[in-house]
Design a protein around this motif. Structure first.
Motif, PDB file in Angstrom:
ATOM      1  N   ARG A 137       0.794  -1.349  -0.166  1.00 48.40           N
ATOM      2  CA  ARG A 137      -0.098  -0.106  -0.052  1.00 48.40           C
ATOM      3  C   ARG A 137       0.898   1.366   0.022  1.00 48.40           C
ATOM      4  O   ARG A 137       0.744   2.122  -0.756  1.00 48.40           O
ATOM      5  CB  ARG A 137      -1.058   0.187   1.212  1.00 48.40           C
ATOM      6  CG  ARG A 137      -1.828  -1.384   1.451  1.00 48.40           C
ATOM      7  CD  ARG A 137      -2.843  -1.211   0.358  1.00 48.40           C
ATOM      8  NE  ARG A 137      -2.248  -1.859  -0.984  1.00 48.40           N
ATOM      9  CZ  ARG A 137      -1.930  -2.966  -1.064  1.00 48.40           C
ATOM     10  NH1 ARG A 137      -2.415  -4.049  -0.208  1.00 48.40           N
ATOM     11  NH2 ARG A 137      -1.646  -3.540  -2.337  1.00 48.40           N
TER      12      ARG A 137
ATOM     13  N   ASP B   1      -3.573   7.392   6.290  1.00 46.05           N
ATOM     14  CA  ASP B   1      -4.519   6.662   5.548  1.00 46.05           C
ATOM     15  C   ASP B   1      -4.795   5.402   6.173  1.00 46.05           C
ATOM     16  O   ASP B   1      -6.074   4.936   6.038  1.00 46.05           O
ATOM     17  CB  ASP B   1      -3.895   6.298   4.028  1.00 46.05           C
ATOM     18  CG  ASP B   1      -3.920   7.696   3.026  1.00 46.05           C
ATOM     19  OD1 ASP B   1      -4.461   8.842   3.478  1.00 46.05           O
ATOM     20  OD2 ASP B   1      -3.201   7.742   2.232  1.00 46.05           O
TER      21      ASP B   1
ATOM     22  N   LEU C 268     -10.986   3.664   2.568  1.00 45.14           N
ATOM     23  CA  LEU C 268     -10.487   5.416   2.755  1.00 45.14           C
ATOM     24  C   LEU C 268     -11.484   6.039   2.337  1.00 45.14           C
ATOM     25  O   LEU C 268     -11.440   7.478   3.187  1.00 45.14           O
ATOM     26  CB  LEU C 268      -9.092   5.342   2.024  1.00 45.14           C
ATOM     27  CG  LEU C 268      -8.418   6.536   2.233  1.00 45.14           C
ATOM     28  CD1 LEU C 268      -8.049   6.756   3.642  1.00 45.14           C
ATOM     29  CD2 LEU C 268      -7.176   6.789   1.572  1.00 45.14           C
ATOM     30  N   ASN C 269     -12.027   6.023   1.162  1.00 48.04           N
ATOM     31  CA  ASN C 269     -13.091   7.080   0.561  1.00 48.04           C
ATOM     32  C   ASN C 269     -14.514   6.809   1.159  1.00 48.04           C
ATOM     33  O   ASN C 269     -15.289   7.544   0.621  1.00 48.04           O
ATOM     34  CB  ASN C 269     -12.978   6.917  -0.979  1.00 48.04           C
ATOM     35  CG  ASN C 269     -11.702   7.483  -1.315  1.00 48.04           C
ATOM     36  OD1 ASN C 269     -11.388   8.759  -1.185  1.00 48.04           O
ATOM     37  ND2 ASN C 269     -10.691   6.763  -1.649  1.00 48.04           N
TER      38      ASN C 269
ATOM     39  N   LYS D  20      -9.697  -3.373  -1.774  1.00 49.39           N
ATOM     40  CA  LYS D  20     -10.786  -2.581  -1.093  1.00 49.39           C
ATOM     41  C   LYS D  20     -10.323  -1.303  -0.150  1.00 49.39           C
ATOM     42  O   LYS D  20     -10.937  -0.575   0.059  1.00 49.39           O
ATOM     43  CB  LYS D  20     -11.440  -3.582   0.027  1.00 49.39           C
ATOM     44  CG  LYS D  20     -11.965  -4.745  -0.577  1.00 49.39           C
ATOM     45  CD  LYS D  20     -13.329  -4.558  -1.218  1.00 49.39           C
ATOM     46  CE  LYS D  20     -13.949  -5.861  -1.609  1.00 49.39           C
ATOM     47  NZ  LYS D  20     -15.346  -5.441  -2.149  1.00 49.39           N
ATOM     48  N   PHE D  21      -8.851  -1.320  -0.296  1.00 48.33           N
ATOM     49  CA  PHE D  21      -8.294  -0.311   0.748  1.00 48.33           C
ATOM     50  C   PHE D  21      -8.640   1.116   0.250  1.00 48.33           C
ATOM     51  O   PHE D  21      -9.198   1.896   1.083  1.00 48.33           O
ATOM     52  CB  PHE D  21      -6.924  -0.365   0.805  1.00 48.33           C
ATOM     53  CG  PHE D  21      -6.020   0.333   1.710  1.00 48.33           C
ATOM     54  CD1 PHE D  21      -5.984  -0.050   3.016  1.00 48.33           C
ATOM     55  CD2 PHE D  21      -5.462   1.692   1.436  1.00 48.33           C
ATOM     56  CE1 PHE D  21      -5.315   0.752   4.014  1.00 48.33           C
ATOM     57  CE2 PHE D  21      -4.820   2.342   2.426  1.00 48.33           C
ATOM     58  CZ  PHE D  21      -4.608   2.065   3.765  1.00 48.33           C
ATOM     59  N   ASP D  22      -8.596   1.387  -1.012  1.00 49.30           N
ATOM     60  CA  ASP D  22      -8.894   2.718  -1.320  1.00 49.30           C
ATOM     61  C   ASP D  22     -10.422   3.098  -1.109  1.00 49.30           C
ATOM     62  O   ASP D  22     -10.662   4.163  -0.874  1.00 49.30           O
ATOM     63  CB  ASP D  22      -8.612   3.107  -2.825  1.00 49.30           C
ATOM     64  CG  ASP D  22      -8.537   4.416  -3.351  1.00 49.30           C
ATOM     65  OD1 ASP D  22      -8.080   5.259  -2.603  1.00 49.30           O
ATOM     66  OD2 ASP D  22      -9.359   4.654  -4.390  1.00 49.30           O
ATOM     67  N   ALA D  23     -11.240   1.813  -1.473  1.00 46.49           N
ATOM     68  CA  ALA D  23     -12.586   2.192  -1.139  1.00 46.49           C
ATOM     69  C   ALA D  23     -12.934   2.293   0.354  1.00 46.49           C
ATOM     70  O   ALA D  23     -13.827   3.125   0.611  1.00 46.49           O
ATOM     71  CB  ALA D  23     -13.407   1.018  -1.693  1.00 46.49           C
TER      72      ALA D  23
ATOM     73  N   GLU E 106       2.119   2.118  -3.641  1.00 48.24           N
ATOM     74  CA  GLU E 106       0.746   2.892  -4.246  1.00 48.24           C
ATOM     75  C   GLU E 106       0.655   4.256  -3.940  1.00 48.24           C
ATOM     76  O   GLU E 106      -0.100   4.868  -4.230  1.00 48.24           O
ATOM     77  CB  GLU E 106      -0.229   1.949  -3.925  1.00 48.24           C
ATOM     78  CG  GLU E 106      -0.322   0.412  -4.556  1.00 48.24           C
ATOM     79  CD  GLU E 106      -1.417  -0.386  -4.076  1.00 48.24           C
ATOM     80  OE1 GLU E 106      -1.527  -1.563  -4.467  1.00 48.24           O
ATOM     81  OE2 GLU E 106      -2.181   0.104  -3.217  1.00 48.24           O
TER      82      GLU E 106
ATOM     83  N   PHE F 255       0.038   5.359  -0.385  1.00 55.12           N
ATOM     84  CA  PHE F 255      -0.815   5.500   0.654  1.00 55.12           C
ATOM     85  C   PHE F 255       0.096   5.736   1.811  1.00 55.12           C
ATOM     86  O   PHE F 255       1.487   5.569   1.861  1.00 55.12           O
ATOM     87  CB  PHE F 255      -1.652   4.392   0.902  1.00 55.12           C
ATOM     88  CG  PHE F 255      -2.743   4.319   0.050  1.00 55.12           C
ATOM     89  CD1 PHE F 255      -3.919   5.009  -0.071  1.00 55.12           C
ATOM     90  CD2 PHE F 255      -2.511   3.000  -0.858  1.00 55.12           C
ATOM     91  CE1 PHE F 255      -5.015   4.961  -0.874  1.00 55.12           C
ATOM     92  CE2 PHE F 255      -3.592   3.075  -1.938  1.00 55.12           C
ATOM     93  CZ  PHE F 255      -5.041   3.608  -1.974  1.00 55.12           C
TER      94      PHE F 255
ATOM     95  N   VAL G  80      -8.400   4.442   7.598  1.00 49.44           N
ATOM     96  CA  VAL G  80      -9.423   3.137   7.258  1.00 49.44           C
ATOM     97  C   VAL G  80      -9.782   2.427   8.662  1.00 49.44           C
ATOM     98  O   VAL G  80     -10.757   1.844   8.747  1.00 49.44           O
ATOM     99  CB  VAL G  80      -8.319   2.241   6.247  1.00 49.44           C
ATOM    100  CG1 VAL G  80      -8.983   0.918   6.066  1.00 49.44           C
ATOM    101  CG2 VAL G  80      -8.133   2.808   4.964  1.00 49.44           C
TER     102      VAL G  80
END
Length: 272
Positions: free
Chosen positions: A201, A210, A246-247, A241-244, A204, A206, A214
């Motif tokens: 992560r 972040d 986070l948002n 799923k991590f980005d989802a 990428e 993060f 999460v």
């Protein structure tokens, strides 16, 4: 192969030896020493593989009743008979010098090979030095310009650590996992699989904040519900799923935990 046999100073007073002498006489004691000697020369592991009773008593130069010596040696515990044949009992303990002679031989061979390679390399370096000195010596008293010595190859610089190595060294894995344990009431440890996910992560783009965001959102979302078991690194830090997470817009508020009260897409979690 060992060239000597080492006998404990208390060997002659050993109860087994005394019983052997009592039952079969002093010739049996002499025979025992001869058997030890043959084992040291030919059967270094103390196992007379393929040998018969007659063979062993021949090794001992036994002239008594055939079979009696081996029988009594087994009876008093100086010899055993197993799947591999007749063997001296506890030979590795009583004669470790002989038993491990093959190991010492192998170690000596490796030491000789190492020394030979060092000497060979040293000779190559010396011959190069003599050749250069000879070349310079021939030109010392002449007007011929001295030849420039061949440049020694510069040592290759040690490779600099890759960016990914630098990133891994700076990632606060413990901070992230301790934060998760504090918020979720768990006891996860910083093991390699967890490091791999966190590192991926970070690569990428993060950040620590972040990860904390999460964790906060999913703890508020799943704590004290049937989804609480998914408050784990393998689920929270999953790449798909991590980005989802986070948002997500989640109010920090506990709910009843029922599927009717809260809908969440858990597809794929059972296979993690």
């Amino acid at each position: 192969m060992a060239n000597d046999m080492r006998i404990d100073l208390n060997f002659v007073d050993h109860p087994k030896v005394k019983r052997l002498i009592r039952k079969a006489g002093y010739e049996a004691f002499y025979g025992l020493l001869r058997i030890f000697s043959v084992a040291g020369k030919m059967y270094t592991k103390g196992i007379f593989k393929g040998c018969t009773v007659d063979d062993i008593e021949d090794f001992a130069d036994w002239h008594g009743t055939p079979g009696l010596l081996v029988e009594i040696m087994i009876e008093v515990g100086l010899m055993v008979h197993g799947e591999d044949g007749y063997a001296i009992h506890d030979w590795d303990q009583h004669q470790p010098w002989i038993y491990y002679s093959d190991v010492r031989s192998e170690q000596a061979k490796k030491a000789i090979e190492t020394r030979w390679r060092r000497e060979k390399n040293s000779q190559i370096d010396t011959s190069n030095t003599v050749s250069i000195r000879s070349e310079y010596g021939e030109n010392t008293n002449s007007n011929t310009p001295l030849p420039s010595p061949s440049p020694s190859p510069s040592p290759s610089p040690s490779p600099s650590p890759s960016p990914s190595q630098n990133i891994q060294e700076k990632i606060p894995y413990a901070v992230i996992i301790e934060y998760l344990n504090e918020k979720a009431g768990t006891k996860y440890k910083v093991i390699q699989s967890v490091k791999n996910q966190i590192n991926a992560r970070f690569s990428e783009g993060f950040t620590v904040e972040d990860f904390k965001a999460v964790i906060d959102k999913k703890v508020a979302d799943w704590k004290d519900t049937e989804w609480e078991k998914y408050l784990r690194p393998s689920t929270l830090f999953i790449p798909s799923k991590f980005d989802a997470y986070l948002n997500e817009n989640i109010s920090i508020k506990k709910h009843s935990g029922s599927k009717e009260a809260y809908r969440v897409d858990m597809s794929g979690y059972e296979t993690l």
